[in-house]
Design an enzyme around this catalytic site. Structure first.
Site, mmCIF file in Angstrom:
data_model
loop_
_atom_site.group_PDB
_atom_site.id
_atom_site.type_symbol
_atom_site.label_atom_id
_atom_site.label_comp_id
_atom_site.label_asym_id
_atom_site.label_seq_id
_atom_site.Cartn_x
_atom_site.Cartn_y
_atom_site.Cartn_z
ATOM 1 N N ARG A 123 0.880 -1.173 0.000
ATOM 2 C CA ARG A 123 0.000 0.000 0.000
ATOM 3 C C ARG A 123 0.917 1.223 0.000
ATOM 4 O O ARG A 123 1.677 1.436 0.950
ATOM 5 C CB ARG A 123 -0.913 -0.003 1.226
ATOM 6 C CG ARG A 123 -1.972 -1.094 1.191
ATOM 7 C CD ARG A 123 -2.755 -1.169 2.495
ATOM 8 N NE ARG A 123 -3.540 0.014 2.757
ATOM 9 C CZ ARG A 123 -4.811 0.186 2.381
ATOM 10 N NH1 ARG A 123 -5.429 -0.769 1.699
ATOM 11 N NH2 ARG A 123 -5.463 1.280 2.684
ATOM 12 N N HIS A 171 -6.818 0.858 -7.036
ATOM 13 C CA HIS A 171 -7.087 0.060 -5.835
ATOM 14 C C HIS A 171 -7.730 -1.264 -6.277
ATOM 15 O O HIS A 171 -8.893 -1.540 -5.963
ATOM 16 C CB HIS A 171 -8.017 0.829 -4.900
ATOM 17 C CG HIS A 171 -8.014 0.342 -3.484
ATOM 18 N ND1 HIS A 171 -7.367 -0.813 -3.095
ATOM 19 C CD2 HIS A 171 -8.600 0.846 -2.364
ATOM 20 C CE1 HIS A 171 -7.542 -0.989 -1.795
ATOM 21 N NE2 HIS A 171 -8.282 0.000 -1.327
ATOM 22 N N GLN A 211 -9.554 -3.909 -3.850
ATOM 23 C CA GLN A 211 -10.873 -3.473 -3.397
ATOM 24 C C GLN A 211 -11.940 -3.806 -4.434
ATOM 25 O O GLN A 211 -13.029 -4.275 -4.101
ATOM 26 C CB GLN A 211 -10.869 -1.970 -3.121
ATOM 27 C CG GLN A 211 -12.225 -1.410 -2.721
ATOM 28 C CD GLN A 211 -12.751 -2.029 -1.444
ATOM 29 O OE1 GLN A 211 -12.078 -1.979 -0.423
ATOM 30 N NE2 GLN A 211 -13.941 -2.617 -1.483
ATOM 31 N N ASN A 264 -8.728 6.708 -7.127
ATOM 32 C CA ASN A 264 -8.118 5.419 -7.457
ATOM 33 C C ASN A 264 -9.118 4.273 -7.507
ATOM 34 O O ASN A 264 -9.001 3.365 -8.333
ATOM 35 C CB ASN A 264 -6.997 5.094 -6.452
ATOM 36 C CG ASN A 264 -7.443 5.162 -5.006
ATOM 37 O OD1 ASN A 264 -8.554 5.571 -4.690
ATOM 38 N ND2 ASN A 264 -6.548 4.779 -4.099
ATOM 39 N N ASP A 322 -17.112 6.640 -2.208
ATOM 40 C CA ASP A 322 -15.895 6.468 -1.421
ATOM 41 C C ASP A 322 -15.659 7.777 -0.681
ATOM 42 O O ASP A 322 -16.424 8.742 -0.829
ATOM 43 C CB ASP A 322 -14.726 6.129 -2.368
ATOM 44 C CG ASP A 322 -13.434 5.790 -1.634
ATOM 45 O OD1 ASP A 322 -13.505 5.479 -0.433
ATOM 46 O OD2 ASP A 322 -12.362 5.834 -2.259
ATOM 47 N N TRP A 349 -14.478 11.400 0.243
ATOM 48 C CA TRP A 349 -14.265 12.594 -0.569
ATOM 49 C C TRP A 349 -12.893 13.212 -0.303
ATOM 50 O O TRP A 349 -12.432 14.056 -1.064
ATOM 51 C CB TRP A 349 -15.344 13.635 -0.271
ATOM 52 C CG TRP A 349 -16.714 13.201 -0.643
ATOM 53 C CD1 TRP A 349 -17.068 12.138 -1.432
ATOM 54 C CD2 TRP A 349 -17.946 13.815 -0.253
ATOM 55 N NE1 TRP A 349 -18.433 12.055 -1.561
ATOM 56 C CE2 TRP A 349 -19.005 13.070 -0.842
ATOM 57 C CE3 TRP A 349 -18.265 14.912 0.540
ATOM 58 C CZ2 TRP A 349 -20.350 13.398 -0.655
ATOM 59 C CZ3 TRP A 349 -19.603 15.243 0.731
ATOM 60 C CH2 TRP A 349 -20.636 14.490 0.129
ATOM 61 N N SER A 374 -9.204 11.826 0.381
ATOM 62 C CA SER A 374 -8.298 10.686 0.443
ATOM 63 C C SER A 374 -7.024 11.042 1.201
ATOM 64 O O SER A 374 -6.778 12.210 1.543
ATOM 65 C CB SER A 374 -7.940 10.217 -0.975
ATOM 66 O OG SER A 374 -9.093 9.761 -1.650
ATOM 67 N N HIS A 403 -19.505 0.646 -0.330
ATOM 68 C CA HIS A 403 -18.538 1.663 0.104
ATOM 69 C C HIS A 403 -17.358 0.913 0.701
ATOM 70 O O HIS A 403 -17.533 0.012 1.515
ATOM 71 C CB HIS A 403 -19.168 2.582 1.151
ATOM 72 C CG HIS A 403 -18.355 3.803 1.485
ATOM 73 N ND1 HIS A 403 -17.066 3.752 1.951
ATOM 74 C CD2 HIS A 403 -18.677 5.129 1.436
ATOM 75 C CE1 HIS A 403 -16.612 4.986 2.168
ATOM 76 N NE2 HIS A 403 -17.568 5.839 1.855
ATOM 77 N N CYS A 404 -16.125 1.283 0.322
ATOM 78 C CA CYS A 404 -14.968 0.496 0.759
ATOM 79 C C CYS A 404 -14.577 0.753 2.207
ATOM 80 O O CYS A 404 -13.727 0.040 2.742
ATOM 81 C CB CYS A 404 -13.787 0.714 -0.182
ATOM 82 S SG CYS A 404 -13.118 2.383 -0.192
ATOM 83 N N LEU A 405 -15.165 1.742 2.852
ATOM 84 C CA LEU A 405 -14.954 2.047 4.271
ATOM 85 C C LEU A 405 -13.522 2.559 4.530
ATOM 86 O O LEU A 405 -12.618 2.231 3.778
ATOM 87 C CB LEU A 405 -15.261 0.824 5.137
ATOM 88 C CG LEU A 405 -16.657 0.208 4.978
ATOM 89 C CD1 LEU A 405 -16.828 -0.956 5.967
ATOM 90 C CD2 LEU A 405 -17.761 1.232 5.159
ATOM 91 N N PRO A 406 -13.324 3.358 5.579
ATOM 92 C CA PRO A 406 -14.324 3.880 6.499
ATOM 93 C C PRO A 406 -15.193 4.940 5.837
ATOM 94 O O PRO A 406 -14.715 5.687 4.986
ATOM 95 C CB PRO A 406 -13.491 4.471 7.629
ATOM 96 C CG PRO A 406 -12.204 4.852 6.972
ATOM 97 C CD PRO A 406 -11.957 3.816 5.929
ATOM 98 N N ARG A 409 -12.904 -8.467 1.375
ATOM 99 C CA ARG A 409 -11.532 -7.996 1.178
ATOM 100 C C ARG A 409 -10.554 -9.095 1.616
ATOM 101 O O ARG A 409 -9.529 -9.330 0.973
ATOM 102 C CB ARG A 409 -11.291 -6.720 1.988
ATOM 103 C CG ARG A 409 -11.827 -5.451 1.378
ATOM 104 C CD ARG A 409 -10.888 -4.866 0.336
ATOM 105 N NE ARG A 409 -9.689 -4.331 0.942
ATOM 106 C CZ ARG A 409 -9.598 -3.100 1.440
ATOM 107 N NH1 ARG A 409 -10.627 -2.280 1.394
ATOM 108 N NH2 ARG A 409 -8.460 -2.673 1.953
#
Length: 221
Positions: A8, A35, A38, A66, A130, A132, A134, A169-172, A197
Site C-alpha cells: 500500500r 485500488h 478493493q 483510485n 468512497d 471525498w 483521500s 462503500h470500501c470504508l471507512p 476484502r
C-alpha cells in the site's frame, strides 16, 4: 526473504519500481492511481448478491479517484455498464477515461459520465461511493466538502435507481458521503464487502503462489 509483496503506497510509481526490480509478485494493495484488490472484493460481493455480473449497471457518485479508476479499467470486461458522476474538476484521469472508453466499445457496454448524481444513478443496480478526502488531501477538506455538496447518497438517490439497487462503500465511511438510512439499510452490502476484502486478498495470494485451480463454478459473466 519473501515469496510475494502486497504494498500500500502513495505513488503508483513506487509500485512500478518495485515490480521492475523484484523477482517475486508485487500486488497493488492501494496506490494513488488504482485500488484493484478493493474492486475484486466488490465484484465478489456483487456476484454473491445477484448471481452474475454481466448486464448489471454500476453508478459511481463521488471523487474521480483510485477506486473509480480500478472500476473503469475492469467493469466493461465483465459486461457491466458504468455511470459516473463527479463534481466539475474532480473527473477521473483522462488517460484512464480513454482506456475505459475503448474497453467499453470492445465489450458493447455503456460508459456514461456526468456531473449530476441523479443522472448517474438512473437505472443503476449498484450505487457506489468512497471518501471525498483521500490520504494526503486533508488540507483540501474544507473546499472538497463544499465542492461535493449534493453528492451524498440517500434514499432519494435510490428512487431513480433500479428497484433492486444495492449500496457499496470500501470504508471507512463518513456521513456526508452516505446517510445512515442507506448505510444501515438492507440495501447496504458494506459489511459483506468488507469481509470479502480478506477472501479476495487470500485468493490473489493463493493464485499467484500455487497451481491452485478453483473447484467452485466460475462467476457468471
Amino acid at each position: 526473504m519473501t515469496d510475494a509483496v502486497l504494498a500500500r503506497v502513495y505513488q503508483q510509481s513506487d509500485l512500478d519500481q518495485l515490480s521492475k526490480e523484484a523477482t517475486i509478485p508485487i500486488v497493488n494493495g492501494l496506490s494513488d492511481s488504482y485500488h484493484p484488490i478493493q474492486i475484486l472484493a466488490d465484484y465478489l460481493t456483487i456476484q454473491e448478491h445477484y448471481g452474475h455480473l454481466n448486464g448489471l449497471s454500476i453508478s459511481w457518485i463521488g471523487d474521480g479517484n483510485n477506486v473509480l479508476h480500478s472500476i473503469m479499467m475492469s467493469a466493461a470486461k465483465f459486461g457491466m455498464h458504468l455511470r459516473i458522476a463527479t463534481p466539475k474538476g474532480y473527473e477521473p484521469d483522462p488517460s484512464v477515461t480513454t482506456t475505459a472508453e475503448q474497453f467499453s466499445k470492445e465489450s458493447g457496454t455503456e460508459l456514461f459520465m456526468t456531473n449530476d448524481p441523479l443522472e448517474a444513478a438512473s437505472g443503476a443496480n449498484i450505487l457506489v461511493t468512497d471518501t471525498w478526502v483521500s490520504m494526503g488531501q486533508e488540507e483540501e477538506k474544507k473546499k472538497r466538502l463544499l465542492d461535493f455538496k449534493g453528492y451524498q447518497i440517500t434514499m432519494q438517490t435510490g428512487k431513480v435507481a433500479s428497484p433492486n439497487w444495492v449500496f457499496l462503500h470500501c470504508l471507512p465511511r463518513k456521513p456526508e458521503e452516505v446517510d445512515d438510512e442507506v448505510f444501515y439499510s438492507p440495501k447496504s452490502l458494506v459489511f459483506e464487502e468488507a469481509e470479502n476484502r480478506k477472501w479476495t486478498i487470500m485468493g490473489v495470494m493463493v493464485s499467484l503462489l500455487t497451481d491452485y485451480s478453483p473447484q467452485l463454478p466460475k462467476p457468471t459473466f
